[in-house]
Design an enzyme around this catalytic site. Structure first.
Site, PDB file in Angstrom:
ATOM      1  N   GLY A  14       0.831  -1.214   0.000  1.00 21.33           N
ATOM      2  CA  GLY A  14       0.000   0.000   0.000  1.00 21.33           C
ATOM      3  C   GLY A  14       0.857   1.253   0.000  1.00 21.33           C
ATOM      4  O   GLY A  14       1.825   1.331   0.750  1.00 21.33           O
ATOM      5  N   ARG A  24      13.834   9.821  -2.339  1.00 22.90           N
ATOM      6  CA  ARG A  24      14.767  10.929  -2.573  1.00 22.90           C
ATOM      7  C   ARG A  24      15.992  10.808  -1.661  1.00 22.90           C
ATOM      8  O   ARG A  24      17.130  10.970  -2.100  1.00 22.90           O
ATOM      9  CB  ARG A  24      14.031  12.251  -2.294  1.00 22.90           C
ATOM     10  CG  ARG A  24      14.902  13.478  -2.288  1.00 22.90           C
ATOM     11  CD  ARG A  24      14.040  14.692  -1.947  1.00 22.90           C
ATOM     12  NE  ARG A  24      14.806  15.911  -1.849  1.00 22.90           N
ATOM     13  CZ  ARG A  24      15.377  16.334  -0.730  1.00 22.90           C
ATOM     14  NH1 ARG A  24      15.289  15.609   0.367  1.00 22.90           N
ATOM     15  NH2 ARG A  24      16.041  17.474  -0.729  1.00 22.90           N
ATOM     16  N   ARG A  28      19.759  10.305  -2.976  1.00 25.79           N
ATOM     17  CA  ARG A  28      20.777  11.355  -2.792  1.00 25.79           C
ATOM     18  C   ARG A  28      21.928  10.862  -1.911  1.00 25.79           C
ATOM     19  O   ARG A  28      23.082  11.154  -2.182  1.00 25.79           O
ATOM     20  CB  ARG A  28      20.130  12.595  -2.172  1.00 25.79           C
ATOM     21  CG  ARG A  28      19.112  13.264  -3.101  1.00 25.79           C
ATOM     22  CD  ARG A  28      19.713  14.492  -3.766  1.00 25.79           C
ATOM     23  NE  ARG A  28      18.888  14.975  -4.858  1.00 25.79           N
ATOM     24  CZ  ARG A  28      18.028  16.007  -4.770  1.00 25.79           C
ATOM     25  NH1 ARG A  28      17.861  16.632  -3.623  1.00 25.79           N
ATOM     26  NH2 ARG A  28      17.352  16.388  -5.839  1.00 25.79           N
ATOM     27  N   ARG A  75       1.016  -5.101  -5.814  1.00 22.80           N
ATOM     28  CA  ARG A  75       1.172  -6.372  -5.096  1.00 22.80           C
ATOM     29  C   ARG A  75       1.684  -7.341  -6.150  1.00 22.80           C
ATOM     30  O   ARG A  75       1.180  -7.362  -7.277  1.00 22.80           O
ATOM     31  CB  ARG A  75      -0.160  -6.868  -4.543  1.00 22.80           C
ATOM     32  CG  ARG A  75      -1.005  -5.767  -3.918  1.00 22.80           C
ATOM     33  CD  ARG A  75      -0.910  -5.704  -2.418  1.00 22.80           C
ATOM     34  NE  ARG A  75      -1.732  -4.587  -1.928  1.00 22.80           N
ATOM     35  CZ  ARG A  75      -1.572  -4.010  -0.749  1.00 22.80           C
ATOM     36  NH1 ARG A  75      -0.646  -4.399   0.079  1.00 22.80           N
ATOM     37  NH2 ARG A  75      -2.350  -3.036  -0.370  1.00 22.80           N
ATOM     38  N   ASP A 106       4.947  -5.159   6.116  1.00 15.44           N
ATOM     39  CA  ASP A 106       5.566  -6.445   6.480  1.00 15.44           C
ATOM     40  C   ASP A 106       5.736  -7.388   5.279  1.00 15.44           C
ATOM     41  O   ASP A 106       6.731  -8.112   5.196  1.00 15.44           O
ATOM     42  CB  ASP A 106       4.817  -7.126   7.632  1.00 15.44           C
ATOM     43  CG  ASP A 106       3.339  -7.287   7.368  1.00 15.44           C
ATOM     44  OD1 ASP A 106       2.846  -6.777   6.339  1.00 15.44           O
ATOM     45  OD2 ASP A 106       2.661  -7.932   8.183  1.00 15.44           O
ATOM     46  N   THR A 128       3.794   2.748   5.608  1.00 19.34           N
ATOM     47  CA  THR A 128       2.377   2.362   5.594  1.00 19.34           C
ATOM     48  C   THR A 128       1.612   3.317   6.503  1.00 19.34           C
ATOM     49  O   THR A 128       2.091   3.635   7.598  1.00 19.34           O
ATOM     50  CB  THR A 128       2.138   0.898   6.045  1.00 19.34           C
ATOM     51  OG1 THR A 128       0.792   0.773   6.514  1.00 19.34           O
ATOM     52  CG2 THR A 128       3.049   0.467   7.179  1.00 19.34           C
ATOM     53  N   ASP A 130      -0.805   2.724   8.220  1.00 17.15           N
ATOM     54  CA  ASP A 130      -1.469   2.031   9.332  1.00 17.15           C
ATOM     55  C   ASP A 130      -0.709   2.069  10.665  1.00 17.15           C
ATOM     56  O   ASP A 130      -1.288   1.806  11.710  1.00 17.15           O
ATOM     57  CB  ASP A 130      -1.735   0.567   8.971  1.00 17.15           C
ATOM     58  CG  ASP A 130      -2.634   0.426   7.757  1.00 17.15           C
ATOM     59  OD1 ASP A 130      -3.398   1.370   7.485  1.00 17.15           O
ATOM     60  OD2 ASP A 130      -2.566  -0.619   7.084  1.00 17.15           O
ATOM     61  N   ASP A 132       1.285  -0.134  11.755  1.00 14.92           N
ATOM     62  CA  ASP A 132       0.956  -1.460  12.286  1.00 14.92           C
ATOM     63  C   ASP A 132       2.167  -2.402  12.314  1.00 14.92           C
ATOM     64  O   ASP A 132       1.997  -3.616  12.302  1.00 14.92           O
ATOM     65  CB  ASP A 132      -0.168  -2.092  11.446  1.00 14.92           C
ATOM     66  CG  ASP A 132       0.236  -2.309   9.997  1.00 14.92           C
ATOM     67  OD1 ASP A 132       1.264  -1.747   9.569  1.00 14.92           O
ATOM     68  OD2 ASP A 132      -0.475  -3.044   9.288  1.00 14.92           O
ATOM     69  N   ARG A 174      -6.532  -1.545   8.566  1.00 14.43           N
ATOM     70  CA  ARG A 174      -6.594  -3.015   8.578  1.00 14.43           C
ATOM     71  C   ARG A 174      -6.888  -3.496   9.996  1.00 14.43           C
ATOM     72  O   ARG A 174      -7.783  -2.959  10.628  1.00 14.43           O
ATOM     73  CB  ARG A 174      -5.305  -3.616   8.016  1.00 14.43           C
ATOM     74  CG  ARG A 174      -5.129  -3.297   6.543  1.00 14.43           C
ATOM     75  CD  ARG A 174      -4.138  -4.204   5.893  1.00 14.43           C
ATOM     76  NE  ARG A 174      -2.794  -3.934   6.351  1.00 14.43           N
ATOM     77  CZ  ARG A 174      -1.708  -4.503   5.846  1.00 14.43           C
ATOM     78  NH1 ARG A 174      -1.824  -5.384   4.881  1.00 14.43           N
ATOM     79  NH2 ARG A 174      -0.515  -4.213   6.298  1.00 14.43           N
ATOM     80  N   GLY A 188     -11.990  14.705  19.435  1.00 19.34           N
ATOM     81  CA  GLY A 188     -12.927  14.737  20.554  1.00 19.34           C
ATOM     82  C   GLY A 188     -14.087  13.781  20.367  1.00 19.34           C
ATOM     83  O   GLY A 188     -15.223  14.081  20.749  1.00 19.34           O
ATOM     84  N   LYS A 216     -25.353  18.496  23.972  1.00 20.08           N
ATOM     85  CA  LYS A 216     -24.315  18.387  22.936  1.00 20.08           C
ATOM     86  C   LYS A 216     -24.975  18.027  21.607  1.00 20.08           C
ATOM     87  O   LYS A 216     -25.734  17.057  21.538  1.00 20.08           O
ATOM     88  CB  LYS A 216     -23.311  17.299  23.366  1.00 20.08           C
ATOM     89  CG  LYS A 216     -21.992  17.349  22.632  1.00 20.08           C
ATOM     90  CD  LYS A 216     -21.000  16.388  23.312  1.00 20.08           C
ATOM     91  CE  LYS A 216     -19.765  16.162  22.487  1.00 20.08           C
ATOM     92  NZ  LYS A 216     -18.712  17.136  22.715  1.00 20.08           N
ATOM     93  N   GLU A 225     -11.716   0.084  10.677  1.00 22.34           N
ATOM     94  CA  GLU A 225     -12.183  -0.924   9.707  1.00 22.34           C
ATOM     95  C   GLU A 225     -11.851  -2.343  10.172  1.00 22.34           C
ATOM     96  O   GLU A 225     -12.391  -3.313   9.672  1.00 22.34           O
ATOM     97  CB  GLU A 225     -11.569  -0.682   8.323  1.00 22.34           C
ATOM     98  CG  GLU A 225     -10.087  -0.987   8.240  1.00 22.34           C
ATOM     99  CD  GLU A 225      -9.528  -0.943   6.825  1.00 22.34           C
ATOM    100  OE1 GLU A 225     -10.278  -0.858   5.853  1.00 22.34           O
ATOM    101  OE2 GLU A 225      -8.282  -0.991   6.717  1.00 22.34           O
ATOM    102  N   ILE A 260      -8.959   7.671   0.322  1.00 25.00           N
ATOM    103  CA  ILE A 260      -8.629   9.095   0.224  1.00 25.00           C
ATOM    104  C   ILE A 260      -7.562   9.468   1.252  1.00 25.00           C
ATOM    105  O   ILE A 260      -6.751  10.363   1.026  1.00 25.00           O
ATOM    106  CB  ILE A 260      -9.913   9.959   0.371  1.00 25.00           C
ATOM    107  CG1 ILE A 260      -9.657  11.356  -0.137  1.00 25.00           C
ATOM    108  CG2 ILE A 260     -10.459   9.951   1.773  1.00 25.00           C
ATOM    109  CD1 ILE A 260     -10.915  12.126  -0.468  1.00 25.00           C
ATOM    110  N   ARG A 262      -5.020   7.808   1.978  1.00 27.65           N
ATOM    111  CA  ARG A 262      -3.689   7.320   1.588  1.00 27.65           C
ATOM    112  C   ARG A 262      -2.926   8.342   0.746  1.00 27.65           C
ATOM    113  O   ARG A 262      -1.726   8.203   0.520  1.00 27.65           O
ATOM    114  CB  ARG A 262      -3.825   6.017   0.804  1.00 27.65           C
ATOM    115  CG  ARG A 262      -4.307   4.848   1.635  1.00 27.65           C
ATOM    116  CD  ARG A 262      -3.269   3.750   1.723  1.00 27.65           C
ATOM    117  NE  ARG A 262      -3.000   3.162   0.441  1.00 27.65           N
ATOM    118  CZ  ARG A 262      -3.396   1.946   0.069  1.00 27.65           C
ATOM    119  NH1 ARG A 262      -4.088   1.206   0.911  1.00 27.65           N
ATOM    120  NH2 ARG A 262      -3.106   1.476  -1.104  1.00 27.65           N
TER     121      ARG A 262
END
Ligand code: ADP
Length: 359
Positions: A14, A24, A28, A75, A106, A128, A130, A132, A174, A188, A216, A225, A260, A262
């Site tokens: 991903g 970069r 360099r 992938r 990983d 990534t 995530d 994770d 994930r 919040g 409130k 997710e 979005i 990512r």
């Protein structure tokens, strides 16, 4: 000092904002050390197909400001096969690539280990959104992704406030709840549901009701997710929306912050972290090291053996299989356990804090 004439750099799995800053930096630093650099396009797939591009110092100009990855990603199931590995090795041989820096998660590191075992010294950089990867406290892209989520939730909260509504926002990650946890804290949110902590749905709904009764208007719940689907396979976040509405009567909408998050221009944190990690990856190769992932631990950039990192990850995710720990010393295993409990404790603490002060 190891002598390399040419190295390859690739991004795989991903994509994540900041990967370009890492490309970069690797480029360099290598050029400055007298090493040529080939960009490998489309992750490991590009290595199989020989899809290479020579990177000089101008080729990486201005890319630090862009999300995505200029080397593209994919992938590549083929890479995991013996035929795929042979093709990859042939590309390295034909193009005189002596070593590889692989930016990804990983899966990407497993590929880097395979390459090292087949005579191409490789180093991994964690990229990534995530966050994770247990061996490192930070992965490139996490900060940018969270800032993107933050903007979206803040905006949703405004419209919830206007319309006296609740919004459940599901975010990526994930099976890791880090994005949900941090974005929940920073917006919040009244409720946060992540896979690492048993979610008290009843308490969460009671809290939403209590908050509404005290006036409130804009109510926010953030879900990961990675939450297990409910019986029948229904997505948890969507189910939670229905539960809130049917139990509390509060009008509740659902939003999913998918791919979005990512994209987008990398934040300072991601640019600097990616630059440091890329620089260190080349330094490690120059020092004759390989099969490492460049981590961020206790405020410092530290290389960690990839096999150690992968098994540590499995330990944390309760996915160890027989024999996984055989190659490690008692000290290593104790250190792994400590890292896992430290990470779990940190998540529990952050979660508890978020709940304590959410209302
Ligand atoms: P990520 O690096 O983000 O975890 P993936 O799990 O999709 O993403 O892995 C990226 C790529 O790394 C795969 O498409 C494949 O080419 C390579 N890869 C993944 N797992 C392995 C493995 N067990 N052995 C060798 N290569 C692997």
């Amino acid at each position: 000092m190891a002598k390399f004439r040419k190295i390859g750099v690739l991004s795989s799995g991903g994509d994540a904002p900041g990967m370009n800053a890492a490309i970069r930096s690797v480029t360099r630093k290598a050029l400055q050390s007298g090493i040529e650099v080939m960009g490998i396009r489309g992750g490991y797939e590009g290595l199989l197909n020989g899809d290479l591009v020579k990177l000089d110092t101008h080729a990486v100009s201005q890319i630090i400001t862009h999300g995505g990855t200029v080397l593209y990603s994919s992938r590549s199931p083929r890479f995991k096969t013996p035929e795929g590995m042979n093709l990859a090795l042939k590309t390295c041989e034909d193009n005189e690539i002596d070593a590889i820096v692989a930016i990804g998660g990983d899966g990407t590191f497993r590929g880097a280990t395979d390459l090292t075992n087949h005579g191409i010294p490789s180093i991994g950089i964690p990229g990534t959104i995530d966050n994770d990867i247990t061996a490192t406290e930070y992965t490139i892209g996490f900060d940018t992704a969270m800032n993107t989520v933050l903007g979206m939730i803040d905006a949703l909260r405004e419209t919830c406030e206007s319309h006296n509504r609740c919004n459940v926002i599901e975010v990526m990650g994930r099976d890791c709840g880090m994005i949900a946890l941090y974005s929940g804290i920073s917006t919040g949110a009244l409720a946060i549901a992540i896979p690492e902590i048993p979610f008290d749905e009843k308490y969460a709904i009671e809290k939403l009701i209590a908050a509404r009764m005290q006036g409130k208007r804009g109510l926010i719940a953030v879900t990961s997710e990675g939450m297990k689907p409910v019986e029948g396979g229904k997505n948890y976040s969507e189910y939670f929306v229905e539960q809130i509405e049917s139990i509390s009567g509060i009008e509740t909408r659902f939003a999913r912050c998918g791919h979005i998050i990512r994209g987008g221009a990398p934040t300072i944190r991601d640019r600097v972290m990616a630059t440091e990690m890329g620089y260190e990856a080349v330094n490690e190769l120059l020092a004759g090291k390989s099969n490492e992932v460049i981590c961020y631990i206790d405020g410092k950039i530290k290389p960690v053996d990839i096999n150690y990192a992968l098994i540590l990850d499995r330990m944390y995710k309760n996915k160890l299989v027989d024999g996984d720990l055989d190659k490690f010393t008692a000290d290593d295993i104790a250190k792994m356990r400590e890292t896992c409990s430290h990470r779990s404790a940190m998540i529990r603490h952050m979660y508890q804090m978020a709940m304590d002060i959410s209302f």
